[in-house]
Each structure stands twice: as C-alpha cells, then as structure tokens.
Design a protein around this motif. Structure first.
Motif, PDB file in Angstrom:
ATOM      1  N   UNK A 153      28.729  26.413  12.417  1.00 19.34           N
ATOM      2  CA  UNK A 153      30.162  26.136  12.239  1.00 19.34           C
ATOM      3  C   UNK A 153      31.018  27.193  12.928  1.00 19.34           C
ATOM      4  N   UNK A 154      30.612  28.456  12.833  1.00 22.01           N
ATOM      5  CA  UNK A 154      31.328  29.509  13.557  1.00 22.01           C
ATOM      6  C   UNK A 154      31.244  29.272  15.067  1.00 22.01           C
ATOM      7  N   UNK A 155      30.076  28.830  15.524  1.00 24.93           N
ATOM      8  CA  UNK A 155      29.866  28.524  16.939  1.00 24.93           C
ATOM      9  C   UNK A 155      30.813  27.423  17.392  1.00 24.93           C
ATOM     10  N   UNK A 156      30.899  26.326  16.634  1.00 24.36           N
ATOM     11  CA  UNK A 156      31.765  25.216  17.021  1.00 24.36           C
ATOM     12  C   UNK A 156      33.228  25.636  17.039  1.00 24.36           C
ATOM     13  N   UNK A 157      33.649  26.389  16.025  1.00 22.92           N
ATOM     14  CA  UNK A 157      35.037  26.857  16.005  1.00 22.92           C
ATOM     15  C   UNK A 157      35.310  27.768  17.196  1.00 22.92           C
ATOM     16  N   UNK A 158      34.386  28.680  17.485  1.00 18.29           N
ATOM     17  CA  UNK A 158      34.571  29.601  18.597  1.00 18.29           C
ATOM     18  C   UNK A 158      34.709  28.842  19.913  1.00 18.29           C
ATOM     19  N   UNK A 159      33.847  27.848  20.133  1.00 18.06           N
ATOM     20  CA  UNK A 159      33.909  27.102  21.394  1.00 18.06           C
ATOM     21  C   UNK A 159      35.190  26.287  21.495  1.00 18.06           C
ATOM     22  N   UNK A 160      35.617  25.656  20.413  1.00 15.08           N
ATOM     23  CA  UNK A 160      36.847  24.864  20.442  1.00 15.08           C
ATOM     24  C   UNK A 160      38.069  25.748  20.663  1.00 15.08           C
ATOM     25  N   UNK A 161      38.096  26.903  20.012  1.00 11.08           N
ATOM     26  CA  UNK A 161      39.237  27.818  20.222  1.00 11.08           C
ATOM     27  C   UNK A 161      39.263  28.341  21.646  1.00 11.08           C
ATOM     28  N   UNK A 162      38.084  28.600  22.220  1.00 10.69           N
ATOM     29  CA  UNK A 162      38.041  29.071  23.601  1.00 10.69           C
ATOM     30  C   UNK A 162      38.577  28.023  24.567  1.00 10.69           C
ATOM     31  N   UNK A 163      38.500  26.755  24.178  1.00  8.02           N
ATOM     32  CA  UNK A 163      39.059  25.677  25.004  1.00  8.02           C
ATOM     33  C   UNK A 163      40.574  25.544  24.831  1.00  8.02           C
TER      34      UNK A 163
END
Length: 557
Positions: free
Chosen positions: A213-223
């Motif tokens: 979940x941290x991974x998904x949030x990190x990737x979406x925020x980076x976008x």
C-alpha cells in the motif's frame, strides 16, 4: 479473485479476523424467482440465474410483495452467496460448516458466523458477502446514461481527440507494467522512502500488504496524483483502499473508476501469497493507466482505485460504493481489471457485466477490437469481483479478465509468481502480450469516458536517473537463499553469475533483456544441476553493456 472451481488445498486463513462482523450484515434477506416487484426501494439487488436476492437496509421495514420470500439470517451471522462448482456435493460440504439457506442452480445462499466463516472448508469456496449498498442518486444514473453508452459528446463535453487517444494507447509500455507486477509480487525489490523493500505476501492480515500500500501511494504521488487512503474493517482486521485522484476540469462531479484489487490469497498465507496474476496483474494495469493519463487534463474526474479485501468477499469495493453518498462522489462508470495476463489455450479476454450495461461493455469491445485485435467473449452473470458492487448500486460497470481464469493452475497459490511455467506448454502462464492487449482496450475506453484534453498539466516529477549498481546481497551470510539487488543505467542484456572462491562459475542466475532501473534475483544455494553447494565464500558478478560489477557473499549451512 473470483474463481469458479474449488481449490484443492485448504486455505489456512487466520481465524475470525478475516471475516466481517455480523453487525454490518443483513438480519433478513428476500428472494424472488419472478419479476422484480415494483415499489421496492432502498435495497441492494443481487441477480442470479435462478432469481434475485433483495438485501434491505438493516432496520428498515419488511419487504412485502407478491412472489417475494423472506429468508431469516441467524442472529450473529452474515449472509453470503456462494458458487457451487460441483452442485449437490458442494451443498453437502457447506451444510457441515454453515447454514445453507437456499440453493438456486449453481449458487447457494449461506449464513455463517465469524467462526464458521473462518473454517478452512468454507474458505475453499468463492463467495460474496451480501450487504446493503445504497443506490446511486438519480442524477448519477442520468449521467451514466450518457457516458455508459460511450456518448461522450454531450452539451457540456466533447468527444476525445482521436490523436490524443492514439497517443495514450501508443504510450503503453509493457516493460513498465511488467516491473509493477514483479515488484508487487515479490519478484523484484524496489526503492521506497530511501530503502530497498520487497513483499511476496499481500494477504490482508500480513505486514507485506502495508508495504504494498505504501508502494502504490508512493508511485501514484510521484505521478502527480492526490492519494486517498480509505480505511475500513474486515472483521477485526483493518484494511484500506488506495485511490489516486485526477480531478476533471469540465465535469469534475462525474467520476470514472478504473479499479483492481491489491490483496492476495494462497493455501499457506504464513509462507507467502505473491498473487502475481491474482491480482498484481490488474493492479499493475491500474498503476500504468494512471501513468499514461498523468500528463493530461481530463474533462471528467478519474479514480484509480486499488481495492483491498476482495479475496474475503469483495469488501473493499463494497465499502467504496457504500460511501459514495457520504463523500459526494458521483461515479458514472466503472471498469475493473482482474487477472489480465495468463492463458493456456485461449489468448482472449472475457468482458463480464450485465445486460443493462451493454453499451459500456460494447464500448470496451470496440476499442479492444480496434486497438488490440484480441478475441473476446461477453458474459452477463457478474460474479465475485469488484465490478459487482457498482452494478448493485445501479452504476454501469464491467470486468476484463483473461478467458482461461477457471483453469489457471496457480490460482490463490503460493506459486502464483511471475514467470511460473504453464504445465505442459513450455512457456510461462503469465504473458505480457495478453496484458498489453487488454490494457489497450482499457486505455482507449478510459480516454472515451474521461476525455483527456491536452498535456498542459505540470509534468510528473522527473525520475531519478538510473545508474549501474550492484548491492550487497541480503541476508549475508545466508542460508538457504539470498536476494541480490542491482540497478541498470540503460536497458539491455544482463548476465548475473555466481562463482566459487576458486573462480569457477557455479550458477548463471540471469541471462536476459532487462529495462533500466532497479532489478533483483534470488540465489537458492544450488548449482546449475540443482545440487546444493557447500558452505563458503562465493562471488557474484553483474555484466552489462555499460560495465561489470562484482561482490562477495558467504553461504553458511
């Protein structure tokens, strides 16, 4: 996910924490095998081939109408609809662990309390929890009538620019999708908050799902997306949906959902539950679609939704839909990706929805044919995945799923891993080419519904420039296996070899094309012939077109 057969190994799930509390479920449900009675409102409707289940709001007055039968749910129990792959034999098994309320064709209505729902025998079956979902507001249904038919050209919006649509579809990068799948399923390590991380277990009760979940949030925020964490409970277990939000600039109150589930399951969740196909493949698709749309403004709002709790009974999407009114979210269409890359005999996709949503299903079908040319089949009995709650609330929705899902050999298995061989076929079951075809249809359909305008939004943060690097293996010393992480400055051929202290090569771990960026491989302490090597000092060497790097490690048996 929603498999239609019984898995042969018992699912050793963790006690009552993996099931919902009875307080949230219905005390009475209703059944009709005739036409849906008029005047029945404020209920969730679950259509099955033999009839219709009506689920009222807890505490509302009784549903009374000709042809409607009341079915009492025992106090302290939840109601489920369960698929019966083997008919009467399944009913006999289910009756030993729970209360069978009614059998209708290939389905049973079942009541189970917390202890019964945690029974390994019941966990052998795919089921949906029956819970009240408020219907979508009339204004949303009206909007869905426009977009559900694919008619994005209305008085307040325009059709998507064909060149923009083509640019989005052409931007699909299967290497990027592959990287997301491998990172989500534990095949590759990844950088997260300045540290190397990995997870091969996304079961809702295991710590690995928090990393994912941290991974998904990190990737979406980076976008460049705003990210909403939507918490809810599955019994005594906290869970959360991860939602990336792109706000529309013309019709911001009309929301298009593209979703998947990020939780996984296996027959031994204490060992691992990698869920590469089910459903890292769909979640990777959602992340990659978010990546493609990031540079564009869109007329409508998009929710890139990664649901949790699907494997226990589609809890996450049920919760999302139940909160639409409270959040003021007006969802007009939903597209769900679940198991999108495996095949054995049919390189094809199932488009599953309901007859009422045929225009939306046909929109995806047309895009699939135009952009991917892949075979398809339409199914009209929705079952067991995150599109169902949207349909129950009156929102047009469908699921795209690979056609061979009933026979996928690693379904809900500790071996649902990347690059697992398909028995007897000489290749891996998961095929990026099928995922690419399904995602082309999805990208084009998302463009039709959300209407990307231009690339005038600020570009996402520039990615970190890749470098050639070889990390120290973890753990070190090790027994029986260790993970070797590396980073590539550019795409190309990669060799990763293991040598003994005398300089003799004992194992080639990698010999393949790799994209730029982070990668990893695991050594299990075996040589090329599968024999265990002796304890001692070993060296590993990474060779690329940009250079070669070496490190040492210790095997201590």
């Amino acid at each position: 996910m929603r498999h239609l057969s019984v898995v042969l190994a018992a699912l050793l799930l963790s006690s009552a924490a993996a099931v919902a509390t009875a307080a949230a479920g219905p005390q009475r449900i209703y059944w009709t095998s005739g036409p849906m009675p008029r005047g029945i409102d404020r209920v969730t409707v679950r259509s099955l081939p033999g009839g219709t289940v009506l689920v009222p709001r807890v505490g509302r007055e009784a549903v009374t109408a000709p042809g409607v039968e009341a079915i009492d749910v025992p106090v302290g129990a939840e109601a489920f609809v369960v698929r019966l792959p083997h008919g009467a034999d399944d009913v006999a098994v289910l009756s030993t662990v729970a209360t069978v309320l009614r059998v209708e064709g290939a389905y049973a209505l079942l009541a189970a309390d917390a202890a019964q729902a945690a029974n390994p025998l019941l966990q052998l079956y795919r089921k949906e929890r029956l819970t009240y979902l408020p219907p979508a507001p009339a204004s949303v249904v009206a909007a869905a009538g426009r977009t559900g038919a694919g008619a994005t050209a209305t008085a307040t919006t325009t059709a998507v620019d064909p060149q923009v649509k083509q640019a989005i579809v052409n931007s699909l990068n299967i290497a990027k999708w592959t990287q997301y799948v491998r990172e989500l399923s534990g095949d590759l390590v990844f950088w997260l908050n300045g540290q190397l991380k990995s997870t091969n277990n996304r079961h809702i009760t295991k710590p690995g799902i928090l990393i994912a979940q941290d991974y998904m949030e990190d990737r979406l925020r980076a976008m460049g997306y705003t990210v909403i964490r939507q918490p809810f409970m599955v019994g005594g277990t906290p869970a959360q949906n991860i939602i990336g939000v792109k706000t529309g600039v013309v019709l911001p109150d009309e929301i298009i959902v593209v979703g998947s589930h990020h939780d996984s399951l296996s027959e031994d969740i204490n060992l691992r539950a990698p869920g590469a196909e089910d459903d890292a493949s769909g979640t990777a698709g959602v992340l990659h679609l978010a990546e493609l749309l990031a540079p564009y403004r869109t007329e409508r709002t998009i929710h890139f939704a990664c649901f949790s709790g699907e494997e226990q009974g589609i809890y996450g999407s049920q919760y999302y839909v139940s909160q639409l009114g409270a959040n003021g979210w007006h969802v007009t269409n939903a597209m769900v990706l679940d198991e999108i890359s495996a095949w054995e005999t049919n390189f094809a996709v199932v488009i599953e929805g309901q007859p009422a949503w045929e225009p939306l299903m046909s929109l995806y079908q047309g895009n699939l044919t135009q952009w991917a040319g892949v075979s398809y089949r339409k199914d009209y009995v929705s079952w067991g995945s995150d599109h169902v709650p949207f349909q129950q609330a009156g929102i047009p929705a469908f699921i795209a799923i690979h056609m061979d899902y009933p026979s996928y050999p690693y379904w809900e298995s500790i071996n649902d891993k990347w690059n697992q061989p398909c028995p007897g076929l000489g290749r891996a079951c998961m095929d990026p080419a099928l995922a690419l075809a399904i995602l082309k249809g999805a990208a084009a359909t998302l463009a039709d519904l959300a209407v990307p305008i231009d690339r005038s939004t600020p570009a996402p943060p520039a990615p970190v420039v890749a470098r050639l690097a070889l990390e120290q293996n973890v753990p070190n010393p090790f027994n029986p296996s260790t993970l070797i992480a590396f980073e590539l400055a550019a795409p190309g051929r990669v060799h990763l070899d293991i040598y003994d202290a005398a300089g003799r090569r004992v194992r080639r771990l990698l010999d393949e094309e790799r994209p730029a960026g982070a990668g990893s491989a695991r050594w299990d302490g075996l040589d090329e012939l599968g024999r265990a090597v002796a304890s001692g000092l070993y060296h590993y060497r990474l060779i690329t077109d940009d250079g070669a790097l070496s490190r040492s490690m210790v095997l201590a048996r």
